[in-house]
Design an enzyme around this catalytic site. Sequence first.
Site, PDB file in Angstrom:
ATOM      1  N   GLY A   1       0.795  -1.214   0.000  1.00 32.08           N
ATOM      2  CA  GLY A   1       0.000   0.000   0.000  1.00 32.08           C
ATOM      3  C   GLY A   1       0.829   1.267   0.000  1.00 32.08           C
ATOM      4  O   GLY A   1       1.967   1.279  -0.470  1.00 32.08           O
TER       5      GLY A   1
ATOM      6  N   ASP B   1      -5.179  -7.726  -7.347  1.00 32.24           N
ATOM      7  CA  ASP B   1      -4.963  -7.485  -5.920  1.00 32.24           C
ATOM      8  C   ASP B   1      -3.722  -6.625  -5.709  1.00 32.24           C
ATOM      9  O   ASP B   1      -2.617  -7.023  -6.077  1.00 32.24           O
ATOM     10  CB  ASP B   1      -4.791  -8.822  -5.175  1.00 32.24           C
ATOM     11  N   LEU B   2      -3.900  -5.502  -5.075  1.00 30.13           N
ATOM     12  CA  LEU B   2      -2.824  -4.526  -4.920  1.00 30.13           C
ATOM     13  C   LEU B   2      -1.578  -5.131  -4.257  1.00 30.13           C
ATOM     14  O   LEU B   2      -1.652  -5.650  -3.148  1.00 30.13           O
ATOM     15  CB  LEU B   2      -3.325  -3.337  -4.079  1.00 30.13           C
ATOM     16  N   ASP B   3      -0.439  -5.036  -4.935  1.00 27.49           N
ATOM     17  CA  ASP B   3       0.866  -5.452  -4.391  1.00 27.49           C
ATOM     18  C   ASP B   3       0.924  -6.948  -4.061  1.00 27.49           C
ATOM     19  O   ASP B   3       1.753  -7.379  -3.266  1.00 27.49           O
ATOM     20  CB  ASP B   3       1.228  -4.639  -3.131  1.00 27.49           C
ATOM     21  N   GLN B   4       0.047  -7.744  -4.668  1.00 34.25           N
ATOM     22  CA  GLN B   4      -0.001  -9.175  -4.370  1.00 34.25           C
ATOM     23  C   GLN B   4       0.464 -10.031  -5.548  1.00 34.25           C
ATOM     24  O   GLN B   4       0.468 -11.256  -5.449  1.00 34.25           O
ATOM     25  CB  GLN B   4      -1.435  -9.595  -3.995  1.00 34.25           C
TER      26      GLN B   4
END
Lengths: 289, 289, 289, 289
Positions: free
Chosen positions: D206, D231-234
Amino acid sequence: MTTLPETTARLLITCPDRPGIVSAVTTFLYHHGLNITELDQHSSDPSGGKFFMRLEFQTPSMDVSRPALAQAFGEVVAKRFEMDWRLSFAADKPRMALLVSRHDHALLELLWRWQRGELRADIPMVISNHPDLRESVERFGVRFEHVAIDAATHAEAEAKMLALLAGQTDLIVLARYMRILSGEFVAHYPSRIINIHHSFLPAFVGADPYQQAQLRGVKIIGATAHYVTADLDQGPIIEQDVVRVSHRDELVDLKNLGRDLERQVLARAVRWHIEDRVIVDGNKTVVFS
Amino acid sequence: MTTLPETTARLLITCPDRPGIVSAVTTFLYHHGLNITELDQHSSDPSGGKFFMRLEFQTPSMDVSRPALAQAFGEVVAKRFEMDWRLSFAADKPRMALLVSRHDHALLELLWRWQRGELRADIPMVISNHPDLRESVERFGVRFEHVAIDAATHAEAEAKMLALLAGQTDLIVLARYMRILSGEFVAHYPSRIINIHHSFLPAFVGADPYQQAQLRGVKIIGATAHYVTADLDQGPIIEQDVVRVSHRDELVDLKNLGRDLERQVLARAVRWHIEDRVIVDGNKTVVFS
Amino acid sequence: MTTLPETTARLLITCPDRPGIVSAVTTFLYHHGLNITELDQHSSDPSGGKFFMRLEFQTPSMDVSRPALAQAFGEVVAKRFEMDWRLSFAADKPRMALLVSRHDHALLELLWRWQRGELRADIPMVISNHPDLRESVERFGVRFEHVAIDAATHAEAEAKMLALLAGQTDLIVLARYMRILSGEFVAHYPSRIINIHHSFLPAFVGADPYQQAQLRGVKIIGATAHYVTADLDQGPIIEQDVVRVSHRDELVDLKNLGRDLERQVLARAVRWHIEDRVIVDGNKTVVFS
Amino acid sequence: MTTLPETTARLLITCPDRPGIVSAVTTFLYHHGLNITELDQHSSDPSGGKFFMRLEFQTPSMDVSRPALAQAFGEVVAKRFEMDWRLSFAADKPRMALLVSRHDHALLELLWRWQRGELRADIPMVISNHPDLRESVERFGVRFEHVAIDAATHAEAEAKMLALLAGQTDLIVLARYMRILSGEFVAHYPSRIINIHHSFLPAFVGADPYQQAQLRGVKIIGATAHYVTADLDQGPIIEQDVVRVSHRDELVDLKNLGRDLERQVLARAVRWHIEDRVIVDGNKTVVFS
């Protein structure tokens, strides 16, 4: 420089930052015949922040007794600057108890370095929740205590450990001790329990960090030595290190590589603590390494 | 901590080690209203060795003018302890001339960091023995001078460069300048010429270090930033770094990997010099990074 | 992937590079029911260079005996491509003799990893020119032989060591053995003696490399594992690693830091050799790690 | 070895693991006059796992046309082993669009390496949500498009970007593009958007990871290049690297140190993708670097 432990003393200071601290401390030491050989300082913020200092000095020409020095420093310098401070003499070795479960690598690394004189401490005992490592420990001439523990007997076992440790130790090192200590236990040794966690915190807190690392597909794994607080794996970090891995490394490879990291990282953190190089600042550390 | 360059000053000290130095210096600064924000010291040997110190302090409450401060320090403190010392004010940016041949990577890295404000210096000019990089340099608003040089014209070309530089620079950075400077040239700028050598010195001095490294079959290559002396690649080392290589890496790969090292290592060394973090001690350096 | 040592075999190949090698080797293995689980290859130069390959494969469905497999490979594939090759079965553990003087760190690291099963080899004996480490060695259940050696008795002592080792070992590891082996001794074990040198070769060959490093003022020190040849510290490098140092580190600190490097670097090199991951190519190595 | 891009081809394969794959592929290539110069393989598990392979081979003696080779491979080999596969010729450079916001360091690093020929790709355009970097980009002869975006115009702006990119690019690199792309946008380029996140993932996902790192008091910071998923940063991690920090480093220092990491890590990940060295395996990557 080469200095003898017999004549080395250390002063650790935390206080509100304001002008004149270094001058006051170093002038005090000079006037008592003490020769500064190391000095580190850190200001968290020059306006209204905290000031941290570590001094190492030589005592052959000290003009007062040890207790008198401490008393004078408290009255002349510390009070004026509202200092938290600690004076120690390297000749007074700290006592360090080790807790371990079944993995022997971190424990043996510490015992081996201690035997060579790299870690200047006394080891009053090793406590384990398994009997397996008794022979390995006693071979070093160190006392071994087995205190079994499980969910049902947790409180009782911790009480037994606290009784064994009472008055016997200044520092507790968790050399891969696989049980979570209760908040009550931890409260007896604030900023005096060092744990080695087998991940690069804050990634992969909790159980099985190598498995978590492999599932996430990271390209680097790590190990973290930190002070234990009531919050699992959340305490102030003292030292971390990492090693590169690849898609070829399976869980067993991560564990093998990580084991070497854990040995090195824990040994460094313990040495720094023993040499009064670590100051806890809230949930962080100042490390004058 | 956050400090403003406008109010930051630095003091670099070398002197024979003996008790009372830190006390004398810090008390002097305190009495003139100066607030110490960084202090590093080093003793090469506590009995009869050399003492090195770097202080960074804030001047908003300074009670005298800059020249008066310098004069007072010289008379009150420096003379008593036989100090070599240097007082500088961060607002007075040092001047840094860059020498380059055809490889642009080290030069562009420095210019790019300089443009972002990471290197607090003025750049009076870039001198090159080739005309190729004129446009790349002038794009940054920096003066470019082409001074051709070959074996026959070496002395003449160096004289021309010295004339260009006279009174214009405090520091010379060889950002992959591929000609060897004569001892006469070097003597004009003692401990003030920084070179980047593309090997892990003292391994692979002289020409073609990447080729030498490949022939020897090393598993790690390096880069070294050092002060230039009359002896080729023998001057005091400021900074080094390394990168892992393997049998798969051919000469071109070593050069590519090494190029990234050179950029980083030279940039660090130059920044430390500019921030008065490097003291030359014979053929070694003390780096308060 | 998880593979059982009992069913794992390895093939190491060196030959002139030309088209069709990989196809021929992998098709041969496939036709004999062997499943390749690792394959590494390297061409030193695609036109007229050398070709190196390491295969690891699983034997549960092998359709011939081990000797028959070797014979068939020699006749069908190796002859056609003029290969130097070696077939080994992981179940046949190599034998590794250790030579040591007084420093115990490299030796104990190897013994500890061997005891845990990280080094799949048999250790027929440890030979030392000092009696000091007998107890440490015998504690691991390993035979210890003391062979005193000095300038006058050098040839005689080497003869005694050769007699002890004859027919007993496939590999000799010098775990800080501080005597220089003669060319005659070395000739008995070509590319089969591994030494740990306590510097980042080719920097600081010969005696007292840590002292040399400190005198030169390097900012990084290293350790190098290499095969021993008749030329001191000039043999093919297997593995190197480094650690950062500073002006604060005295000789004793370099030795402490370097000791940890030596343990790690030697352990890696020995493991790679034992797992048939190293091919000597002139004065260099191809390491399929 | 030295190979010419004009005659280099690559084959990337993923399929269920079973015996005979390497033999079939390499024999096919051999029979068509193709000389293998690099071969990497990986089995996620020898019994019932996945098999991954990358081959690089030289085409001067290829006996069929490029389309015929692809068709034959599909029919003769790929079908039999149920392969996902991709054949590419290095002469056909991939197209790479760059997205950026205001920070120029990652963008300039890529453009600089591209200009030197280190990144063999075409750059159809740079898109930014700010106009600031137009001049920096156009100086490299690259088209610059400004597409403003805010919460209210997000969908519209993404549609505009998709229109600009349609048919123009094979890869999108987020060189510090500070807006979160929608799942719809990402779905157009599965495993073909590379982002640089300025932390050691999975730590500090994040916003403001350097601030998170400083608050936690970590002793090492990192940067991570990964494929973007919904999915953010995943998404699958391609490459990571780290640098040591201390209590002395403030937020601005972490950003400066991290900036250099980001440049290096993103450049490596992009190069590996362009050279067909990365295979996505679920949420992980196999990187044949």
